[in-house]
Every structure is written in C-alpha cells, then in structure tokens.
Design a protein around this motif. Structure first.
Motif, mmCIF file in Angstrom:
data_model
loop_
_atom_site.group_PDB
_atom_site.id
_atom_site.type_symbol
_atom_site.label_atom_id
_atom_site.label_comp_id
_atom_site.label_asym_id
_atom_site.label_seq_id
_atom_site.Cartn_x
_atom_site.Cartn_y
_atom_site.Cartn_z
ATOM 1 N N ARG A 190 0.852 -1.194 0.000
ATOM 2 C CA ARG A 190 0.000 0.000 0.000
ATOM 3 C C ARG A 190 0.884 1.238 0.000
ATOM 4 N NH1 ARG A 190 -4.974 -1.627 0.185
ATOM 5 N NH2 ARG A 190 -5.400 -3.627 1.133
ATOM 6 N N SER A 191 0.347 2.309 -0.586
ATOM 7 C CA SER A 191 1.087 3.574 -0.573
ATOM 8 C C SER A 191 0.150 4.709 -0.195
ATOM 9 C CB SER A 191 1.729 3.854 -1.934
ATOM 10 O OG SER A 191 0.738 4.040 -2.929
ATOM 11 N N TRP A 192 0.748 5.729 0.430
ATOM 12 C CA TRP A 192 0.040 6.944 0.794
ATOM 13 C C TRP A 192 0.908 8.111 0.362
ATOM 14 C CZ3 TRP A 192 0.460 2.599 3.731
ATOM 15 C CH2 TRP A 192 -0.729 1.988 4.131
ATOM 16 N N GLU A 200 -5.595 1.042 7.934
ATOM 17 C CA GLU A 200 -5.969 2.443 8.059
ATOM 18 C C GLU A 200 -4.857 3.162 8.807
ATOM 19 O OE1 GLU A 200 -9.405 5.261 10.078
ATOM 20 O OE2 GLU A 200 -9.672 3.106 10.016
ATOM 21 N N HIS A 235 -4.238 7.336 -1.498
ATOM 22 C CA HIS A 235 -3.968 5.967 -1.068
ATOM 23 C C HIS A 235 -4.138 5.032 -2.266
ATOM 24 C CE1 HIS A 235 -5.463 2.039 0.602
ATOM 25 N NE2 HIS A 235 -4.247 2.129 1.087
ATOM 26 N N GLN A 236 -3.184 4.116 -2.445
ATOM 27 C CA GLN A 236 -3.264 3.139 -3.525
ATOM 28 C C GLN A 236 -2.833 1.772 -3.004
ATOM 29 O OE1 GLN A 236 -0.719 5.567 -6.155
ATOM 30 N NE2 GLN A 236 -2.351 5.349 -7.674
ATOM 31 N N THR A 256 -4.851 12.727 1.311
ATOM 32 C CA THR A 256 -3.868 11.665 1.089
ATOM 33 C C THR A 256 -4.321 10.798 -0.078
ATOM 34 O OG1 THR A 256 -3.374 11.603 3.440
ATOM 35 C CG2 THR A 256 -2.704 9.694 2.149
#
Length: 124
Positions: free
Chosen positions: A89-91, A109, A119-120, A117
């Motif tokens: 995950r990326s932010w 979360e 998020h992906q 942000t």
C-alpha cells in the motif's frame, strides 16, 4: 512494525531530495519504469521516483533481503483493482510518500497523515 502475527515493512521518503533520478532508475528500476520516468515533468518525476522507490524498498524490507538491484529491476509494482488482494500500500502526501508491504492483504488504516492523502494498493 508488527500487528498480531503479520509483519509490516514501511519506507518513507520526502520529495525534497534532488538526485539524478533517471541515472538511479536505470540502475535500480525496470526498463519500463525508467522509460516512464523519462517522460515526466520534473515535479512528476520527483513524485513518481519516490513512489517507486518506497514501494520497492518496503518489499525488500518485507523479504528481509535489502534492495537488490537485480531483483528490483524484475519486480514492478502494479496497481490492483478494488477487491483484488494487495500486499503493498502507498500513501502520497504533498511533502512525502509512505509505502508498506505486508505478509497479508488486510485493509490498513493510517491516521494522522496529511489532508487529501492519495492511497493506492499494489502487488508485485
């Protein structure tokens, strides 16, 4: 970081560090990733480079083998569709990017990040 029996590996980078992104990309990233970076504006290049870097670094940490260039060139992160399993995950925030690789694809979360942000979810 560790939650229960699940290991999470995190990498964080700020966008402020200027480097020869293309030269590093040609050494560390896949050919298609480096080609994409060459096509971007300077601001886009900075953000995309650090996104790729944190994704690859978090996976290397998860696998406990460090960022081995011969491996990182062959492993390109791919965005996943909603509902697909994602172990990465990326932010992205205006000043920094965070990537987290885990042994599981559970929902995560993170609170206290910047407003808006991005998020992906990813897989390799």
């Amino acid at each position: 970081a560790r939650v229960g029996q699940i290991h999470h590996r995190i990498d964080i980078e700020t966008y402020g560090k200027q480097r020869d992104f293309i030269a590093i990309a040609r050494h560390v990233f896949s050919e298609s990733e480096a080609d994409l970076l060459e096509s971007l504006t300077p601001d886009q290049l900075n953000r995309q480079f650090y996104l790729y870097w944190t994704l690859k670094e978090s996976v290397a940490k998860r696998n406990s083998d460090g960022l081995k260039f011969e491996v990182s060139r062959r492993q390109s992160p791919v965005l996943v569709l909603e509902g697909e399993r994602a172990g990465i995950r990326s932010w992205q925030c205006p000043d920094y990017v965070i990537a987290m690789a885990s042994d599981d694809s559970m929902e995560v979360e993170i609170m206290g990040l910047c407003d808006n942000t991005k998020h992906q979810a990813w897989k390799i």
